[in-house]
Design an enzyme around this catalytic site. Structure first.
Site, short mmCIF file in Angstrom:
data_model
loop_
_atom_site.label_atom_id
_atom_site.label_comp_id
_atom_site.label_asym_id
_atom_site.label_seq_id
_atom_site.Cartn_x
_atom_site.Cartn_y
_atom_site.Cartn_z
N GLY A 205 0.70 -1.30 -0.06
CA GLY A 205 -0.11 0.00 0.23
C GLY A 205 1.02 1.19 -0.06
O GLY A 205 0.62 2.28 0.68
N ARG A 482 11.17 4.21 11.16
CA ARG A 482 10.54 3.08 11.52
C ARG A 482 11.02 2.02 12.60
O ARG A 482 10.28 1.38 13.33
CB ARG A 482 10.31 2.10 10.25
#
Ligand code: ADP
Length: 651
Positions: A205, A482
């Protein structure tokens, strides 16, 4: 100039709903280690006297990934005549193989015990469940229909063929490599072990990062962002390449400020390279990173030429700069645009593409790679020979627990209890084949976790989001790296958290940035929704008073800055119902390390020498993302080096 809006600030895209629709079809004991064998018709069929069904048409429902799947089953007294799917909400490109295969296999084998299709297990199960439901109404003996069926004996005849260039893997790297080789006039063969083409890429995505001032000039630059560039320029250079980048950016930035001013976002291929290098803690190879930064705009244009329409750039989760390009939903959800146009191009141009074809070894002759060999999912052996070269584009190893555990040095564990956002195809096969051929590996210990992933999670594409722990408190900057965010989550109570957002981000249950309809995920509880904070908190068991305080503090930071966690990207207040929360915990997302390649995408051996005839591109390679891949850099990587591999393999 447009004021940078909330929606162009921070995008949090959860790809995992898409992944969850294709959870692993783990090899079962009876399907030969992941190679699904076609089942045989169950016996000789019933006699007319023993009617098996009450002849008629019946409709039944089952639950797939995207919600209810409705099928119609037609039977006569002795036979299942047809299974037709009447409606479904499964993801196009991901569930296609299940939708095509399962109904016909139920008819072919007169059985509900057909194999689920690898890569779309939930859709497969949903169709089987719906058919069972219909057949129950037809008074069928369901236990008989579910009895294990015989498998065909594997075919043993060796399949052979020759192509100029063989591309192993059909994710973004493989597809773009194949297109370039085809454009260079080569006879190309693409093989993929999965039933669908598109690899993990089609499940993403994600975004493509590229400097793109033509679009970025519409984005405002904050004082904090300018300071971020200045800080990067003030760093002690690690090497001459970094020094040269800093000098180039100094000139570019001064020129930018002169012409466009300090309030317009600055970007350039060199800044992209520098931030990639810094973001990966200087572990990456500067020579590859320089090519990466310089070629990202070309990858953007290449994809556009093949029909991808880009939205305005924004910041993908963990991207750290507003250069992340999301596709318009022309091709379906985000990842579809990164695969479907290219699959379509190859198919239209009659490039041979074989699914269900798993390469297991490279064929080496006198130190040169001359082909690949392996088995089809039906168990049939093949040996395919390449006149020019083989390109390994087999993706990473996030779904291979053994490899994760073997190479992991930085996380407490990456065992089977740690989820992955990746589809089942990411098992590091290319790396293992390359090792056999004497290739060198780089950066294998660097395995990326993202903070918010679970296998049945939902897609969240959000502008104004907060991460809250189970006590309703923020705990990390949401626009950070992240690895940092993932580590922070692992330190929270129960090592989980909620992504929390409001009615600015999702309107009428459709994501503002993603265009994704959240209704099925709200319906099945993966996304919790409350018209009020109280209603939401009651569902997620978070103390509402604490959450209200957290929101007040967050809104004050939106107005005044000074986030104690260091967040620099803000949009509007969180203050508009309905409110949404999605529970998340970290998962393995990307493997930064892999096969060592040079600037031509040629595979290098342990002595740094080129292995003739062998190229590699995409997540199967290492050397670009260093210790930490920036969000949005993977899609750029696979198209940049996929194209380079395809071009050079054709020379
Ligand atoms: P990238 O992002 O680098 O392009 P992806 O993960 O998107 O990588 O795609 C890799 C593709 O390679 C997947 O479609 C996967 O099924 C395929 N693949 C992986 N291992 C093999 C193998 N041994 N033989 C054939 N195809 C493979």
């Amino acid at each position: 100039m447009l004021k940078r809006t909330i929606s162009s600030f921070l995008l949090i895209v959860m790809v995992f709903a898409l992944f969850a629709g294709c959870t692993s079809n783990a090899p079962t004991a009876d399907n030969g280690g992941g190679q699904t064998s076609a089942p045989q018709p169950a016996g000789s069929g019933p006699s007319v006297e023993e009617a098996l069904f009450t002849a008629d048409k019946y409709t039944g429902e089952g639950n797939g990934f995207g919600g209810v799947i409705k099928v119609e089953v037609e039977v006569d007294a002795n036979e299942i005549l047809h299974v037709n799917i009447l409606s479904h909400n499964e993801t196009s490109g991901v569930a296609d193989a299940a939708i095509e295969r399962i109904p016909s296999q139920i008819v072919q084998y007169q059985s509900l015990a057909v194999d689920t299709v690898a890569g779309c297990t939930l859709a497969s199960k949903g169709i089987i469940e719906a058919a069972e439901n219909a057949l129950t109404q037809a008074n069928a003996d369901i236990s008989k229909l579910k009895a294990a069926i015989n498998k065909d004996a594997a075919k043993t005849e060796l399949l052979t063929r020759t192509a100029d260039v063989i591309v192993v893997g059909s994710g973004g790297a493989g597809l773009s490599a194949a297109i370039e080789a085809h454009k260079a006039g080569k006879n190309v063969l693409v093989i993929d072990k999965m039933p669908n083409f598109g690899g993990n890429t089609i499940l993403a995505g994600s975004f493509l990062n590229s400097s793109d001032m033509a679009r970025q000039k519409n984005i405002a630059m904050s004082a904090e962002e300018l300071a971020q560039i200045e800080a990067a320029l003030a760093l002690e250079p690690e090497n001459d390449t970094m020094k040269r980048w800093q000098e180039t950016i100094r000139v570019e930035l001064d020129e930018h400020i002169k012409t466009l001013g300090k309030n317009v976002l600055f970007d350039s291929p060199t800044l992209h390279a520098l931030q990639t290098y810094i973001g990966g803690d200087y572990v990456g190879n500067p020579a590859l990173i320089e090519i990466f930064g310089a070629n990202a705009p070309k990858a953007l244009a290449f994809m556009e030429e093949h029909g991808v329409v880009w939205k305005e750039p924004a910041i993908a989760m963990g991207a750290t700069w507003a250069r992340s390009h999301a596709p318009e939903p022309t091709w379906g959800y985000a990842g579809a645009a990164f695969a479907k146009p290219f699959i379509e191009y190859l198919q239209k141009n009659n490039v041979d593409m074989l699914a269900d074809t798993k390469a297991e070894h490279l064929i080496m002759e006198n130190g040169k790679c001359v082909g690949v060999k392996g088995h089809t999912t039906q168990g049939q052996p093949f040996e395919y020979t390449a006149n020019s070269a083989v390109i390994l584009a087999t993706g990473g190893f996030a779904a291979n627990v053994e490899m994760r555990q073997e190479y992991n040095k930085h996380w407490a564990t990456l065992d089977e209890n740690v989820a992955t956002t990746n589809g089942p195809s990411s098992t590091g096969d290319g790396i293992l084949m390359a090792i056999e051929a004497g290739a060198n590996l780089v950066g294998m210990e660097w395995i990326q976790m993202v903070p918010y992933a679970d296998q049945t999670g939902a897609v969240v594409n959000s502008a104004d989001i907060m991460y809250i722990n189970i006590n309703g408190e923020r705990f990390v900057r949401e626009d950070g790296r992240r690895d940092v965010m993932s580590k922070a989550v692992l330190e929270q109570p129960e090592a989980r958290f909620y992504i929390f957002y409001d009615g600015h981000t999702v309107v009428n249950d459709v994501g503002v940035m993603s265009d994704i309809d959240y209704t099925p995920f709200i319906a099945d509880g993966r996304i919790k929704k409350g018209e009020t904070l109280e209603a939401l908190c009651a569902q997620i068991n978070v103390p509402v008073e604490t959450l209200k305080k957290t929101i007040d503090a967050f809104n004050a930071i939106v107005d005044n800055g000074n986030d104690p966690f260091g967040r620099t990207v803000f949009g509007v207040h969180i203050d508009q119902g309905p409110y949404y929360a999605v529970e998340k915990s970290p998962a393995v997302h990307h493997t930064m390390g892999g096969i060592e390649i040079n600037e031509e995408a040629q595979v290098l051996d342990m002595g740094g020498k080129v292995i003739p005839g062998l190229f590699a591109a995409g997540e199967t390679t290492g050397g670009i993302h260093g210790s930490n891949r920036l969000g949005g850099n993977a899609i750029a990587d696979i198209f940049i080096f996929g194209r380079i591999a395809g071009q050079n393999a054709s020379k």
